[in-house]
Scaffold this active site. Structure first.
Site, short mmCIF file in Angstrom:
data_model
loop_
_atom_site.label_atom_id
_atom_site.label_comp_id
_atom_site.label_asym_id
_atom_site.label_seq_id
_atom_site.Cartn_x
_atom_site.Cartn_y
_atom_site.Cartn_z
N ASP A 13 11.67 -28.57 77.41
CA ASP A 13 13.08 -28.97 77.50
C ASP A 13 13.35 -30.36 76.94
OD1 ASP A 13 13.56 -26.56 78.90
OD2 ASP A 13 12.92 -27.51 80.76
N LYS A 16 14.01 -30.18 71.49
CA LYS A 16 13.34 -30.06 70.18
C LYS A 16 14.26 -29.42 69.15
CE LYS A 16 10.11 -27.77 72.40
NZ LYS A 16 10.36 -28.15 73.80
N ALA A 39 11.77 -19.82 76.54
CA ALA A 39 12.33 -21.03 75.94
C ALA A 39 13.83 -20.89 75.78
CB ALA A 39 11.72 -21.25 74.57
N GLY A 40 14.50 -22.02 75.71
CA GLY A 40 15.93 -22.01 75.42
C GLY A 40 16.26 -23.24 74.63
N HIS A 41 16.82 -23.07 73.45
CA HIS A 41 17.19 -24.21 72.62
C HIS A 41 18.71 -24.24 72.48
CE1 HIS A 41 13.13 -23.87 70.29
NE2 HIS A 41 12.98 -24.10 71.58
N ARG A 142 -6.49 -7.02 75.07
CA ARG A 142 -6.51 -6.06 73.95
C ARG A 142 -5.87 -4.72 74.30
NH1 ARG A 142 -12.63 -7.38 73.31
NH2 ARG A 142 -12.22 -7.45 75.54
N GLN A 223 8.37 -24.83 74.60
CA GLN A 223 7.77 -25.43 75.81
C GLN A 223 7.25 -26.84 75.48
OE1 GLN A 223 6.75 -21.85 75.25
NE2 GLN A 223 8.64 -21.52 76.33
N THR A 299 17.56 -21.38 80.12
CA THR A 299 17.17 -19.98 80.27
C THR A 299 17.51 -19.44 81.66
OG1 THR A 299 15.42 -20.31 78.67
CG2 THR A 299 15.19 -18.40 80.10
N THR A 300 17.18 -20.20 82.70
CA THR A 300 17.34 -19.66 84.05
C THR A 300 18.44 -20.36 84.85
OG1 THR A 300 15.71 -21.21 84.90
CG2 THR A 300 14.89 -19.05 84.20
N ARG A 302 18.10 -23.00 86.43
CA ARG A 302 17.52 -23.71 87.58
C ARG A 302 17.70 -25.22 87.40
NH1 ARG A 302 11.39 -21.60 87.87
NH2 ARG A 302 11.62 -21.63 85.62
N LEU A 331 18.55 -41.15 75.53
CA LEU A 331 18.64 -42.57 75.89
C LEU A 331 19.96 -42.85 76.62
CD1 LEU A 331 16.92 -45.11 75.43
CD2 LEU A 331 18.17 -45.51 73.31
N VAL A 414 21.05 -40.30 71.20
CA VAL A 414 21.96 -40.83 72.22
C VAL A 414 22.98 -39.78 72.68
CG1 VAL A 414 21.72 -43.25 71.53
CG2 VAL A 414 23.45 -41.82 70.40
N GLY A 415 22.67 -38.50 72.42
CA GLY A 415 23.56 -37.41 72.83
C GLY A 415 23.14 -36.13 72.14
P1 IMP Z 1 6.47 -18.68 82.13
O1 IMP Z 1 6.30 -19.25 80.76
O2 IMP Z 1 7.77 -17.97 82.32
O3 IMP Z 1 5.28 -17.86 82.55
O4 IMP Z 1 6.52 -19.91 83.16
C1 IMP Z 1 5.39 -20.73 83.42
C2 IMP Z 1 5.81 -22.17 83.66
O5 IMP Z 1 6.29 -22.74 82.45
C3 IMP Z 1 6.95 -22.34 84.67
O6 IMP Z 1 6.78 -23.56 85.35
C4 IMP Z 1 8.19 -22.43 83.79
O7 IMP Z 1 9.24 -23.09 84.42
C5 IMP Z 1 7.63 -23.22 82.63
N1 IMP Z 1 8.35 -22.98 81.36
C6 IMP Z 1 8.24 -21.91 80.56
N2 IMP Z 1 9.05 -22.05 79.49
C7 IMP Z 1 9.65 -23.23 79.62
C8 IMP Z 1 10.58 -23.95 78.80
O8 IMP Z 1 10.99 -23.53 77.72
N3 IMP Z 1 10.96 -25.17 79.27
C9 IMP Z 1 10.50 -25.68 80.43
N4 IMP Z 1 9.62 -25.05 81.22
C10 IMP Z 1 9.21 -23.83 80.82
#
Ligand code: IMP
Length: 438
Positions: A13, A16, A39-41, A142, A223, A299-300, A302, A331, A414-415
């Site tokens: 996060d 990138k 991942a989430g970009h 495999r 990640q 992504t989630t 959270r 920053l 800066v943003g």
């Molecule tokens: P998984 O990749 O869903 O198996 O999650 C394993 C760990 O990696 C957990 O703590 C997730 O929150 C963290 N994680 C996976 N992908 C990301 C990401 O893109 N950003 C931040 N944390 C991530």
């Protein structure tokens, strides 16, 4: 032009996508080399925000070839939706290529992810629940299904049905869950296979050609370093190789083709999920950072755990990724604080100082961070466009980071907007613009 890897220097996060988007315009190709839709970009262009989980952020540049390579695990339904979403916004995906060697995430992977987390109870990883771990487990075991086979009409049905038969035994006997209906899964997934078939190719050859070409390739990490399966804070990690070396493993290019590695870090630290986090601030500072930085998962959704910048971790990222330079971001989030802190070491109970990342960090709840306290800056900096115009204390903070990690800063952000980036052209030129080999 050089082949460059963009890598997260913390726990993911780090934004990138923004630096990838900025550098992609000069490159022939952008390659996503690992992870999946965990991942989430987000990339902001003007007042439009684009969100991606699988497709490289470079897709916003219509000339750039975007590749999802071998090291990625692909949930086909998610990818189809993402492609459709781009089309709905008037963006083309004619330059998107997907590796025939990438592995497919199937419904039993998502189920297994959720059921295993439940079984772990208090010691759960806090995964994103997207089936990432189980898909990589099957790959290493495999018994995975690759995209190349997924889109073969003569093979997919039989392979899928055999896989589901054996996974149903696991679901029922180990987890006490309901079995999957293989016909139902096939009916849904063959639609995805038909949709994705035109995009699926041998990407390793394409990447090799582009890496030898004039403009070069940008390898987009997902990640972050500390989530690497081998070099991260195991077991609270993801199941792939987010580190720079993952760009070779996940694409099929040799290490001599990598000319530069840019680490991306925030001016503080965040993490989602469970596991050690020495500089975490479970107080009003953590709250301040979370709210100003909108630190909620792409992504989630959270809330992310927030804390001060950790230079021990950044030095480790320099070491295991061979960072050429650093992109320091967010920053602006630290504006308004009286003081800002950087962790420069950890202290053991007997007072011994540890300045390098210990490999047993995940079990070292006893370690205390040792901070350097710097004066903060009250001014908002999101409209600042040159280094000279930054408040003196913000400059001092950035300089201190540079000194502590012994790697130059290439960009300061800066943003979230494209224009909210201060670029040190001389650093980018010196560290990331020339072929070193070949
Ligand atoms: P998984 O990749 O869903 O198996 O999650 C394993 C760990 O990696 C957990 O703590 C997730 O929150 C963290 N994680 C996976 N992908 C990301 C990401 O893109 N950003 C931040 N944390 C991530």
């Amino acid at each position: 032009m050089a082949n460059i890897v963009i890598v997260g220097a913390q726990w993911g996060d780090e934004a990138k996508g923004k630096i990838v988007d900025y550098l992609a315009s000069d490159k022939e190709m952008v390659v996503r080399y690992g992870g999946g839709n965990n991942a989430g970009h987000s990339v902001t262009v003007g007042n439009k925000e684009y969100k991606f989980h699988l497709i490289p952020s470079g897709i916003l540049n219509s000339e750039t070839v975007c590749v999802i390579s071998d090291g990625v695990v692909i949930d086909p339904g998610v990818l189809v939706k993402e492609i459709e979403g781009l089309h709905a916004q008037g963006l083309s995906t004619h330059n998107l290529k997907i590796s025939s060697s990438a592995h497919v995430i199937l419904p039993y992977h998502r189920l297994q992810d959720a059921l295993e987390e439940k079984r772990r109870g208090d010691s759960k990883i806090g995964t994103t629940g997207r089936g990432i771990g189980p898909a990589y487990m099957d790959k290493a075991g495999r018994i995975g299904l690759r995209l190349g086979e997924f889109v073969r009409k003569d093979r997919f049905e039989a392979r899928l049905k055999a896989l589901i038969a054996s996974k149903n035994e696991l679901l029922q006997n180990l987890y006490g869950a309901d079995p999957l209906d293989a016909d139902e899964v096939f009916a849904e997934y063959q639609v995805y296979a038909d949709y994705l078939r035109p995009y699926v190719v041998d990407t390793s050859r394409l990447i090799y050609e582009a890496a030898r070409g004039e403009k070069g390739v940008l390898f987009e990490g997902a990640q972050g370093t500390l989530l690497d399966i081998d070099l991260g804070t195991y077991p609270f990690v993801t199941s792939s190789h987010p580190i720079a070396g993952g760009a070779c493993i996940g694409t099929g290019i040799g290490p001599t083709f990598v000319d530069g590695v840019i680490g991306v870090a925030k001016s503080y630290t965040t993490r989602v999920g469970s596991g050690v986090f020495p500089t975490e601030q479970l107080n009003e500072i953590g709250h301040y950072i979370r709210e100003r930085g909108h630190e909620y998962g792409t992504t989630t959704g959270r809330p992310r755990r927030c804390g001060w910048l950790d230079a021990v971790i950044l030095r480790y990222a320099v070491q295991v990724n061979g960072l050429s330079c650093l992109s320091l971001g967010h920053l602006d989030v630290l504006s308004g604080l009286d003081t800002v802190k950087i962790c420069v070491a950890y202290k053991e109970k007997d007072g011994t100082l540890i300045t390098q990342m210990p490999t047993d960090l995940p079990y070292r709840e006893d370690l205390e961070p040792v901070y350097e306290t710097l004066p903060g800056w009250k001014e908002e900096v999101s409209d600042v466009r040159t280094y000279e115009d930054l408040p003196e204390n913000a400059k001092r903070f950035a300089k201190r980071v540079e000194e502590l990690i012994e790697v130059p800063i290439a960009t300061l952000s800066v943003g979230p907007g494209r224009e909210q980036t201060i670029i040190f052209e001389e650093v980018v030129r010196a560290r990331c613009s020339k072929r070193r080999n070949g």
